[in-house]
Design a protein around this motif. Structure first.
Motif, PDB file in Angstrom:
ATOM      1  N   VAL A 193       0.837  -1.199   0.000  1.00 54.26           N
ATOM      2  CA  VAL A 193       0.000   0.000   0.000  1.00 54.26           C
ATOM      3  C   VAL A 193       0.873   1.251   0.000  1.00 54.26           C
ATOM      4  N   SER A 194       0.290   2.340  -0.435  1.00 56.06           N
ATOM      5  CA  SER A 194       0.962   3.634  -0.424  1.00 56.06           C
ATOM      6  C   SER A 194      -0.105   4.712  -0.327  1.00 56.06           C
ATOM      7  N   PRO A 195       0.257   5.924   0.058  1.00 58.31           N
ATOM      8  CA  PRO A 195      -0.740   6.994   0.102  1.00 58.31           C
ATOM      9  C   PRO A 195      -1.400   7.184  -1.262  1.00 58.31           C
ATOM     10  N   GLY A 196      -2.704   6.970  -1.315  1.00 57.79           N
ATOM     11  CA  GLY A 196      -3.425   7.120  -2.560  1.00 57.79           C
ATOM     12  C   GLY A 196      -3.147   6.052  -3.595  1.00 57.79           C
ATOM     13  N   GLY A 197      -2.378   5.024  -3.236  1.00 55.06           N
ATOM     14  CA  GLY A 197      -2.010   3.981  -4.190  1.00 55.06           C
ATOM     15  C   GLY A 197      -0.980   4.430  -5.211  1.00 55.06           C
ATOM     16  N   ALA A 198      -0.289   5.532  -4.920  1.00 52.84           N
ATOM     17  CA  ALA A 198       0.697   6.074  -5.855  1.00 52.84           C
ATOM     18  C   ALA A 198       1.935   5.190  -5.932  1.00 52.84           C
ATOM     19  N   ASP A 199       2.641   5.250  -7.076  1.00 53.67           N
ATOM     20  CA  ASP A 199       3.923   4.557  -7.196  1.00 53.67           C
ATOM     21  C   ASP A 199       4.867   5.061  -6.105  1.00 53.67           C
ATOM     22  N   ALA A 200       5.777   4.210  -5.669  1.00 51.12           N
ATOM     23  CA  ALA A 200       6.730   4.585  -4.621  1.00 51.12           C
ATOM     24  C   ALA A 200       8.146   4.291  -5.098  1.00 51.12           C
ATOM     25  N   VAL A 201       9.003   5.291  -5.012  1.00 53.16           N
ATOM     26  CA  VAL A 201      10.402   5.150  -5.403  1.00 53.16           C
ATOM     27  C   VAL A 201      11.227   4.950  -4.142  1.00 53.16           C
ATOM     28  N   ALA A 202      11.847   3.789  -4.017  1.00 58.71           N
ATOM     29  CA  ALA A 202      12.662   3.477  -2.851  1.00 58.71           C
ATOM     30  C   ALA A 202      13.964   4.265  -2.883  1.00 58.71           C
ATOM     31  N   LEU A 223       0.362  -0.288  -6.680  1.00 57.45           N
ATOM     32  CA  LEU A 223       0.142  -0.338  -5.245  1.00 57.45           C
ATOM     33  C   LEU A 223      -1.320  -0.006  -4.942  1.00 57.45           C
ATOM     34  N   HIS A 224      -1.706  -0.219  -3.697  1.00 57.19           N
ATOM     35  CA  HIS A 224      -3.091  -0.010  -3.292  1.00 57.19           C
ATOM     36  C   HIS A 224      -3.186   1.109  -2.267  1.00 57.19           C
ATOM     37  N   ASP A 225      -4.291   1.816  -2.298  1.00 54.66           N
ATOM     38  CA  ASP A 225      -4.605   2.737  -1.211  1.00 54.66           C
ATOM     39  C   ASP A 225      -5.061   1.888  -0.022  1.00 54.66           C
ATOM     40  N   PRO A 226      -4.560   2.175   1.179  1.00 57.93           N
ATOM     41  CA  PRO A 226      -4.961   1.348   2.330  1.00 57.93           C
ATOM     42  C   PRO A 226      -6.471   1.280   2.528  1.00 57.93           C
ATOM     43  N   ALA A 227      -7.174   2.337   2.161  1.00 62.60           N
ATOM     44  CA  ALA A 227      -8.627   2.355   2.351  1.00 62.60           C
ATOM     45  C   ALA A 227      -9.341   1.349   1.454  1.00 62.60           C
ATOM     46  N   VAL A 259      -0.354   6.810   7.833  1.00 59.77           N
ATOM     47  CA  VAL A 259       0.110   6.002   8.973  1.00 59.77           C
ATOM     48  C   VAL A 259      -0.940   5.977  10.072  1.00 59.77           C
ATOM     49  N   GLU A 260      -1.528   7.124  10.369  1.00 63.69           N
ATOM     50  CA  GLU A 260      -2.566   7.171  11.395  1.00 63.69           C
ATOM     51  C   GLU A 260      -3.749   6.270  11.016  1.00 63.69           C
ATOM     52  N   GLY A 261      -4.108   6.275   9.739  1.00 62.31           N
ATOM     53  CA  GLY A 261      -5.192   5.420   9.289  1.00 62.31           C
ATOM     54  C   GLY A 261      -4.864   3.949   9.423  1.00 62.31           C
ATOM     55  N   LEU A 262      -3.619   3.584   9.104  1.00 64.27           N
ATOM     56  CA  LEU A 262      -3.200   2.187   9.242  1.00 64.27           C
ATOM     57  C   LEU A 262      -3.224   1.749  10.701  1.00 64.27           C
ATOM     58  N   ILE A 263      -2.750   2.618  11.584  1.00 64.34           N
ATOM     59  CA  ILE A 263      -2.751   2.285  13.005  1.00 64.34           C
ATOM     60  C   ILE A 263      -4.183   2.058  13.488  1.00 64.34           C
ATOM     61  N   GLY A 264      -5.091   2.907  13.030  1.00 62.18           N
ATOM     62  CA  GLY A 264      -6.474   2.804  13.470  1.00 62.18           C
ATOM     63  C   GLY A 264      -7.213   1.598  12.931  1.00 62.18           C
ATOM     64  N   SER A 265      -6.762   1.082  11.793  1.00 58.18           N
ATOM     65  CA  SER A 265      -7.497  -0.013  11.153  1.00 58.18           C
ATOM     66  C   SER A 265      -6.793  -1.357  11.249  1.00 58.18           C
ATOM     67  N   LEU A 286       7.730   7.490  12.413  1.00 61.25           N
ATOM     68  CA  LEU A 286       6.380   7.716  11.912  1.00 61.25           C
ATOM     69  C   LEU A 286       5.338   7.255  12.932  1.00 61.25           C
ATOM     70  N   LEU A 287       5.629   6.170  13.636  1.00 57.12           N
ATOM     71  CA  LEU A 287       4.717   5.730  14.691  1.00 57.12           C
ATOM     72  C   LEU A 287       4.713   6.728  15.845  1.00 57.12           C
ATOM     73  N   ALA A 288       5.889   7.251  16.177  1.00 53.51           N
ATOM     74  CA  ALA A 288       5.961   8.255  17.245  1.00 53.51           C
ATOM     75  C   ALA A 288       5.189   9.508  16.860  1.00 53.51           C
ATOM     76  N   LYS A 289       5.330   9.935  15.608  1.00 55.53           N
ATOM     77  CA  LYS A 289       4.612  11.112  15.119  1.00 55.53           C
ATOM     78  C   LYS A 289       3.109  10.927  15.265  1.00 55.53           C
ATOM     79  N   ALA A 290       2.633   9.702  15.044  1.00 53.31           N
ATOM     80  CA  ALA A 290       1.203   9.407  15.132  1.00 53.31           C
ATOM     81  C   ALA A 290       0.728   9.192  16.562  1.00 53.31           C
ATOM     82  N   GLY A 291       1.657   9.212  17.535  1.00 59.83           N
ATOM     83  CA  GLY A 291       1.299   9.015  18.930  1.00 59.83           C
ATOM     84  C   GLY A 291       1.180   7.567  19.351  1.00 59.83           C
ATOM     85  N   ALA A 292       1.576   6.639  18.460  1.00 56.69           N
ATOM     86  CA  ALA A 292       1.396   5.217  18.747  1.00 56.69           C
ATOM     87  C   ALA A 292       2.400   4.684  19.762  1.00 56.69           C
TER      88      ALA A 292
END
Length: 202
Positions: free
Chosen positions: A46-55, A64-68, A97-103, A116-122
Motif C-alpha cells: 500500500v501507499s498513500p493514494g495507491g501512488a507509485d513509490a520510489v525506494a 500499489l493499493h490505497d490502504p482504504a 500512517v494514522e489510518g493504518l494504526i487505526g485499522s 512515523l509511529l511516534a509522530k502518530a502518537g502510537a
C-alpha cells in the motif's frame, strides 16, 4: 484464517525494510500451504493514494493499493527511510500512517519507521527501538517509556518496533511465532537461510 498484511511504501523508503518482512510472510504462508493448510498471510503493498513509490536508490514499485481499498488489515508494516525529517514532515504520509494504526490489529515498524509511529502518537508510554544510530533521536521525540538498543525488536502487543534494516526480518519472524508458534517461525527462518533468535537478542 488468513491474515492480511499491509506493507506501507512511500517515497524514499528503505527497500529491505519492506522486502525483508514481505519475504518472511510469503515464506511462512508457502510452508503452510506445502503442508496442505490454508495460506497464513495475504501480503498487500500500500501507499498513500495507491501512488507509485520510489525506494531509496531509485527502485520504483507500481500497482500499489490505497490502504482504504484493501479491507481489513491484521498487520501493518511501516518501513524506515534515510531522510527521517522529510517523511515525518509529510502530512499525507502522516495521515496514512494514522489510518493504518487505526485499522490494523498490529502495527509494526522497521528501523526509522518508528519515527512515523511516534509522530502518530502510537509509541506514547511504550518501549520501542529503532536503528542504533537513531536511538537517542527517537528518545527525544518524547512521551516514550524508553528506547532500547541492542535488541532486534520490542513487542508492546498491538505495536511492535524493530531495529535497523535486517532487523525487520527478525521482527517479522517474531510475528509469525506470535501467530503460528515458534516452531513454524524457526522453520520459516531455516527456509530463508536466516539465523534467528526467538528472544530478539541482536
Amino acid at each position: 484464517m488468513t491474515k492480511r498484511v499491509a506493507i506501507l511504501l512511500f517515497p524514499g523508503f528503505d527497500l529491505i525494510d519492506a522486502g525483508g518482512p514481505y519475504e518472511v510472510f510469503l515464506t511462512a504462508s508457502r510452508l503452510a500451504e506445502r503442508d496442505g493448510l490454508p495460506p497464513q498471510y495475504e501480503v498487500v503493498l500500500v501507499s498513500p493514494g495507491g501512488a507509485d513509490a520510489v525506494a531509496f536508490g531509485g527502485m520504483t514499485l507500481t500497482r500499489l493499493h490505497d490502504p482504504a481499498d484493501v479491507g481489513q488489515i491484521d498487520i501493518a508494516i511501516v518501513p524506515g527511510t534515510i531522510d527521517v525529517a522529510a517523511v515525518v514532515a509529510d502530512p499525507v504520509l502522516a495521515a496514512t500512517v494514522e489510518g493504518l494504526i487505526g485499522s490494523s490489529g498490529v502495527t509494526a515498524s522497521v528501523c526509522t519507521g518508528a519515527f512515523l509511529l511516534a509522530k502518530a502518537g502510537a509509541l506514547e508510554g511504550k518501549s520501542a527501538t529503532t536503528h542504533w544510530e537513531d536511538v537517542d533521536d527517537l528518545a527525544r521525540t518524547g512521551k516514550l517509556a524508553d528506547v532500547r538498543s541492542g535488541v532486534r525488536w520490542v513487542d508492546e502487543g498491538s505495536v511492535v518496533t524493530s531495529g535497523g534494516l535486517t532487523s525487520g526480518i527478525h521482527m517479522a519472524l517474531h510475528l509469525v511465532a506470535r501467530d503460528y508458534g515458534v516452531d513454524h517461525a524457526v522453520r520459516t527462518a531455516k527456509q530463508l537461510d536466516q539465523p534467528w533468535d526467538p528472544t530478539g537478542a541482536s
